[in-house]
Design an enzyme around this catalytic site. Sequence first.
Site, mmCIF file in Angstrom:
data_model
loop_
_atom_site.group_PDB
_atom_site.id
_atom_site.type_symbol
_atom_site.label_atom_id
_atom_site.label_comp_id
_atom_site.label_asym_id
_atom_site.label_seq_id
_atom_site.Cartn_x
_atom_site.Cartn_y
_atom_site.Cartn_z
ATOM 1 N N ASP A 51 79.343 15.424 29.553
ATOM 2 C CA ASP A 51 80.775 15.409 29.818
ATOM 3 C C ASP A 51 81.333 16.810 30.010
ATOM 4 O OD1 ASP A 51 81.717 12.727 29.969
ATOM 5 O OD2 ASP A 51 81.169 12.493 27.864
ATOM 6 N N CYS B 108 73.271 17.796 22.641
ATOM 7 C CA CYS B 108 72.723 16.449 22.771
ATOM 8 C C CYS B 108 72.887 15.886 24.172
ATOM 9 C CB CYS B 108 73.347 15.515 21.742
ATOM 10 S SG CYS B 108 75.131 15.355 21.920
HETATM 11 C C1 PEP Z 1 77.507 14.094 26.528
HETATM 12 O O1 PEP Z 1 78.625 13.917 27.011
HETATM 13 O O2 PEP Z 1 76.771 15.057 26.810
HETATM 14 C C2 PEP Z 1 76.955 13.123 25.563
HETATM 15 C C3 PEP Z 1 75.833 13.353 24.914
HETATM 16 O O3 PEP Z 1 77.630 11.971 25.398
HETATM 17 P P1 PEP Z 1 77.569 10.722 26.404
HETATM 18 O O4 PEP Z 1 76.492 10.992 27.409
HETATM 19 O O5 PEP Z 1 77.321 9.547 25.543
HETATM 20 O O6 PEP Z 1 78.948 10.748 26.999
HETATM 21 MG MG MG Z 2 79.981 12.465 26.204
#
Ligand code: PEP
Ligand code: MG
Length: 589
Positions: A460, A507
């Site tokens: 994001d 992450c």
């Molecule tokens: C991100 O935004 O990098 C993340 C790990 O969350 P998601 O992909 O679930 O939005």
């Molecule tokens: Mg995210």
Amino acid sequence: MSAPEPTRSGLPASPGIAIGPAYVLRRERMVIPERRIEADEVDGEAERLEAAFATTRGQLDEIRAGIEGTGLVGDVFDAQFLFLEDPTLREHSAQNVRVLGLNAEWALQRELRRVQALFEGVADAYMRERAADVGHVVRRVQQVLMGREPEGLSNAPPGCVVVAEELGPGDVAQVTREQVAGFVTETGSRTSHVAIMARSLGIPAVVGAGSGLVAQIDDGEEVVIDGRSGRVYVGPDGATVERYREQARLLIDTERELLRYVHLPAESRDGVRMTMLANIESVEEIGDALRFGAEGVGLFRTEYLYMNRADLPSEEEQFDVYRKVLEACAPHDVVIRTLDLGGDKVPTGLALAEEENPALGLRGIRMYQDRPAVFHTQLRALLRASSAGRLKVLIPMVSTLGEFQFARDTLEQLAAELRAAGHVVSDDIPLGAMVETPAAAVMADLLAPRTDFLSIGTNDLLQYTLAVDRTNQQVAYLYEPFHPAHLRMVQQICQAGRRAGITVGMCGEMAGDPANLWILLALGVGELSMAPFSIPLIKKILRDSTAGEARELLATVLRLDSAEEIRERVEERMRARFPVELAYHAGEG
Ligand code: PEP
Ligand code: MG
């Protein structure tokens, strides 16, 4: 030489290459007999139905007994067949016999349609998989009712590539790595049971290769599948086969080599330690995570608990899931992210208003203030589970300090209430913020001292920083983690974390790409959380690197002014140092 165009491109579901003759599973179309029965036939039909359930159970017990050891394959197999034990399926079908006067086959089929219609209401891949599970179970019972031999893969010739419209746990559980070289299915996603089980069995698989595949392939025709890239070749030329044979040899060697790293510390040659964690979405994936050497879970996405149903998960149900994850991973840390719903993930149970720009709308923590009961239920379940292991709670989509404070206050208030009611709640539950909005990144110096840890969500952060929709193929070329603006943000977040004395992890997908490792190491990202099967490779590269050479590379690229130049420089350097590992990761042929 570049690889030839594949016949199909599907979803990579289980890494590895399979080359072999196709074994095409053509499911016979079952025409379900539909007959109204007389009153004096009712007992007999009901008994016939009951007996078919019992016989099916017996057949499945036999397959279960043949599954080697315990572990994930057995668990997934058992989970699917809970549908067989589920009294509603049997009772509703029996009612269709008794009340509506339908013959057993029709009664069962009617119940199947009802259950599948319920699942259909939710446009979610995970949910569709569960609908497919009920279908597999019912098909088996129908076969018994109609006196047919159970279909399956037990006759698949050694070394074949199984080609099917879809496969269920019952099919996959019947095979071994020696017998089946690979699977390719028309439907399915990474959370399909076939995908989870294939990964666990170490059999390469491609799912979601598109309809018409079964019709396109003849039994015995040569097929090549690449479970890392999702490529499928039907009737490939000699050069392609040779190229993939070579790749397969390389893969086997690399995999064998990588497995040696699973239990070695994730440390550079000059002693810089990083923590390798797993991203998971279900309890079933913990087995994979630990097997690949994860030192805990860095991101447990809890959305799937909410997406696969018409109602909302209760506190008890969530408590049970969180407790299981924490127990299974103890003594390692488990970062459980509170739900990041809203935006494009809207579960039926929440009935949120439609939004013009969902990615900029009531997502993540913004939704909690609107729906406090949903947030409270999840936090209570987490707090009650906290004593089962080492829980860390992560808050998504933070863009103001007030939001994070709200989460902290709510958590503390609920913890106090639960303790007063006699529950055991751990007194050490670190609370962290996702840094995935430019606002959070730019004020990381203010946010960091208020949190216990930060986790960079590059998926994001990148989309909001570069104004590039992460799901829009047309602008995918702009979605580049090495964009200088993004790199500077990551650098700023790491510096803020160091100053505040807290851990900064990552992450988002950026963490699991081996080409990025030196940059992240040099920037000071302490924890990397990624798909479990990426862990051994990243660890190997780290153990063969020095933080000194990584810092040199970082210093060079920070002086460059475009994403293209940075990528080129980083890839050139990393490919020179780790040619085999990078080719292995990219699935290059
Ligand atoms: C991100 O935004 O990098 C993340 C790990 O969350 P998601 O992909 O679930 O939005
Ligand atoms: Mg995210």
